[in-house]
Design an enzyme around this catalytic site. Structure first.
Site, PDB file in Angstrom:
ATOM      1  N   THR A  30       1.534  -0.860  -0.108  1.00  0.00           N
ATOM      2  CA  THR A  30      -0.194   0.320  -0.342  1.00  0.00           C
ATOM      3  C   THR A  30       0.872   0.986  -0.236  1.00  0.00           C
ATOM      4  O   THR A  30       0.268   2.294  -0.259  1.00  0.00           O
ATOM      5  CB  THR A  30      -0.582   0.291   1.149  1.00  0.00           C
ATOM      6  OG1 THR A  30      -0.063   0.217   2.047  1.00  0.00           O
ATOM      7  CG2 THR A  30      -1.803  -1.235   1.303  1.00  0.00           C
ATOM      8  N   TYR A 173      10.338 -14.354  -6.364  1.00  0.00           N
ATOM      9  CA  TYR A 173      10.682 -13.789  -5.593  1.00  0.00           C
ATOM     10  C   TYR A 173      11.575 -15.280  -4.976  1.00  0.00           C
ATOM     11  O   TYR A 173      11.521 -16.572  -5.647  1.00  0.00           O
ATOM     12  CB  TYR A 173       9.762 -13.150  -4.905  1.00  0.00           C
ATOM     13  CG  TYR A 173       9.261 -12.620  -5.202  1.00  0.00           C
ATOM     14  CD1 TYR A 173       9.909 -11.083  -5.999  1.00  0.00           C
ATOM     15  CD2 TYR A 173       7.663 -11.759  -5.164  1.00  0.00           C
ATOM     16  CE1 TYR A 173       9.691  -9.976  -6.235  1.00  0.00           C
ATOM     17  CE2 TYR A 173       7.011 -11.004  -5.919  1.00  0.00           C
ATOM     18  CZ  TYR A 173       8.119  -9.569  -5.894  1.00  0.00           C
ATOM     19  OH  TYR A 173       7.191  -8.688  -6.892  1.00  0.00           O
TER      20      TYR A 173
END
Ligand SMILES: Cc1cc2nc3c(=O)[nH]c(=O)nc-3n(C[C@H](O)[C@H](O)[C@H](O)COP(=O)(O)O)c2cc1C
Ligand code: SF4
Length: 642
Positions: A30, A173
């Site tokens: 965010t 990742y």
């Protein structure tokens, strides 16, 4: 509850945790993070989604080790201070009946951070293309210390009162780098593909035995398909996403924009149905479609992440049978663009996203005002909807025969068709209490005739007409090509300054109509100001369609059936391109004569959007909303928006 959504609103058991429904807000950064800890805006953001009825919120990628901080705004799950930060979130989310998990993360060779960067660590020293990272291989001790970091972060989450943790092994990742043979050339024990992820799962389970434990995988990865069977018995759920961070093409899948079809994940879940409940995510925006996915047993729960970024109340509205009230995610990807820019999350369609504490929802006005809004592009639509929602008497004047402004042009472009259509449809609904006058010229007399208390002027922009000698070629604006009819059988050169999508979109339409097309790009990079995933989509489509792309060319004129350009960096180098049609996409200029005239008449005038200076729909909608507040004399800071 809507009878058609029974499965969506049925409970689901995930390990020790009972979800009240099957709508999940999957992990998403965010940027409401300071010093690697959640801010009050972060807390308010997630509270809004819990209050709206979300079944499960998975908090964003949270680093398990200092070497795994993806950006300056990544949560540091390994630090003790995270406990009180996460507790603040749990305190406000759980009373709403929403379960709260956190995603534990290490980026490995994927590193977005700006300089000075920490050394990048990976299973093996193999450079990564997209962020141009050149990692070194982890030592055995470093691998063990990162595994410990997962355990520490899980124990912090348990202490903070969270319900579960999810191990990020998607998107290429660190965990995925270990199980991808081409990226893991180790000859020690960590060379075995599943070894690292299994060690992490074991360490996390031991550190936080009472928590639900899940793993996130990319459903379009062969390596993830190969490893999932080994994980099944060790996890309480499998969360499926798409995409891969290290390549341009792969990264587009992480947050796929239209025209990637809705429910893009649907056909990819089968190999991952190995026993644990599956949460499937990617372009699921419609609760009815979500119900179908559950019905077809593609998954046990649905991630509706951008759908909830747009409308935090989606679950509550769907449950109450108010499907038409759902504000639909348009897929524009401004949300992820904010992440890549390192700025707080925001949503084009919903200006309250990320501003839950500062931008109040409309409340009924003490005294209704008569408000005229001029221009039904995004800024005018937002202003009219906002003022009407507060109970004001709103008249919206639009010169064209439909609402939308530049959206009506964007709707002609295959890449933007859905974005523009969804935005217009959302406003169609939000304008129900607005008197919309189409084909209505808003001159001074017309506006004065309405007797308004205030006027919002959102008259938009028009294309720049350059002061260049172009007479020897037939010239059209990219807007003309988009508006149609599209020319045919021509040798067209599109001069694109790189500042918006109109040049790219018109090149695509021209080549589809049988023209021979050269796109002359007048910026350092192709599609420079588009979000990178949209730019990637355009690049693939234009190259495949046969558009010839020439870089670093600035239009300077036209002569004898050729368009003349100079090199952006070495202006003495001239290029001429043969053409019988020149299409201009050279930027926009504001249209603002009316506001000046109305202000001169003594009216209370508030401008918004492109007439102030052309930008994107996000700024237009935010400014339209704020202009409505000013026009209605509503305080701009007040009660929480929820
Ligand atoms: C702003 C943003 C940040 C994201 N960050 C993460 C993240 O931290 N971890 C992760 O696994 N996925 C992340 N994602 C991907 C989402 O979890 C989800 O898979 C993606 O948005 C596609 O689902 P949707 O179509 O429902 O939005 C992010 C997405 C967005 C929009
Ligand atoms: S910014 Fe665009 S893509 Fe992102 S949530 Fe909002 S409408 Fe959807």
């Amino acid at each position: 509850m809507s009878p058609t959504l029974e499965r969506l609103f049925s409970p689901l058991q995930i390990g020790p945790v009972a979800l009240r429904n099957r709508i999940v807000s999957t992990a998403h950064q965010t940027t409401l993070v300071a010093e690697h800890l959640p801010t009050e805006d972060f807390v308010a953001y997630h509270e809004a989604r819990a209050r709206g009825g979300t079944g499960l919120i998975v908090l964003e990628a949270t680093a398990v080790h200092p070497s795994g901080l993806l950006t300056a705004h990544t949560l540091a799950g390994y630090r003790r201070e995270i406990v009180s930060g996460l507790q603040r979130v749990a305190d406000v989310v759980r009373p709403h009946g929403t379960a709260l998990f956190v995603q534990l993360f290490h980026g490995g060779r994927e590193q977005i951070a700006s300089p000075p960067r920490e050394p990048a660590l990976a299973p093996s020293a193999i450079p990564s293309l997209r962020f141009h990272v050149e990692p070194r291989a982890l030592s055995g001790d470093e691998v063990a210390s990162i595994v410990d970091g997962y355990a520490r972060a899980a124990s912090n989450a348990a202490e903070a009162g969270l319900d579960g943790v999810e191990i990020s092994a998607a998107h290429g990742y660190l965990a995925a780098q270990f199980f991808t043979p081409s990226l893991n050339r180790r000859e020690d024990e960590w060379g075995e593909p599943a070894r690292f992820l299994l060690a992490v799962l074991e360490a996390v389970r031991a550190a936080a035995p009472a928590l639900a434990l899940g793993v996130r995988l990319s459903a379009d990865s062969d390596e993830a398909r190969a490893v999932v069977g080994t994980l099944a018995a060790r996890v309480d759920y499998v969360s499926l996403a798409l995409g891969e961070s290290s390549t341009y093409l792969g990264s587009t899948g992480i947050v796929p924009p239209p025209p990637v079809p809705e429910n893009a994940i649907a056909g990819l879940t089968a190999p991952f149905r190995v026993g644990a409940p599956v949460v499937a995510t990617s372009r699921i925006v419609d609760p009815v479609e979500a119900e179908h996915l559950l019905e077809e047993e593609r998954c046990e729960a649905v991630g509706m992440t951008r759908a909830l970024i747009t409308d935090p109340d989606l679950p509550r509205k769907a449950r109450d049978g108010r499907l038409l009230d759902v504000l639909r995610c348009i897929g524009c990807n401004a949300c992820i663009a904010h992440y890549h820019a390192g700025t707080p999350i925001a949503c084009t369609q919903n200006p309250r996203t990320g501003r839950e504490r500062t931008l109040p929802r409309p409340v009924p006005a003490a005294r209704s005002r008569r408000i005229a809004v001029v221009g039904a592009g995004p800024a005018g639509l937002a202003a009219a909807a906002e003022a009407a929602a507060a109970g004001h008497d709103v008249v919206l004047l639009e010169r064209a025969e439909q609402i939308g402004g530049q959206l009506t042009l964007a709707e002609r472009a295959p890449v933007h068709e859905e974005v523009a259509r969804s935005l217009r449809q959302n406003y169609g609904r939000l304008l129900e209490k607005v008197e919309v006058r189409l084909e209505s010229e808003a001159d001074v007399e017309a506006v004065l005739g309405l007797g308004p208390d205030a006027v919002v002027v959102a008259t938009g922009a028009r294309p720049l007409e350059p002061e260049l000698m172009l007479d020897s070629l037939e010239t059209l604006q990219a807007w003309d090509v988009l508006r149609g009819p599209c020319p045919q059988g021509r040798r067209a050169v599109v001069a694109d300054w790189g500042g918006d999508a109109s040049g790219l979109a018109s090149a695509e339409l021209l080549v589809a109509a049988g023209n021979e097309v050269t796109l002359a790009v007048g910026s350092a990079a192709f599609g420079e100001t588009l979000h990178q995933y949209q730019r990637n989509v355009y690049a693939a489509r234009l190259y495949r369609s046969g558009v010839r792309v020439q870089h670093h060319l600035e239009l300077v004129g036209a002569e004898g059936g050729r368009a003349r350009f100079r090199n952006l960096f070495a202006p003495e180098l001239e290029t001429t391109l043969p053409a019988d049609l020149l299409v201009l996409a050279l930027g926009r200029v504001p249209v603002r004569d009316l506001s000046e005239t109305l202000a001169a008449e003594g009216l209370d005038v508030h401008e918004a959007g492109d007439c102030l200076s052309p930008r994107s729909a996000e700024e237009a909608i935010l400014e339209g909303t704020l202009a409505a507040h000013r026009a209605a004399r509503v305080a701009e800071v007040g009660s929480p928006s929820g």
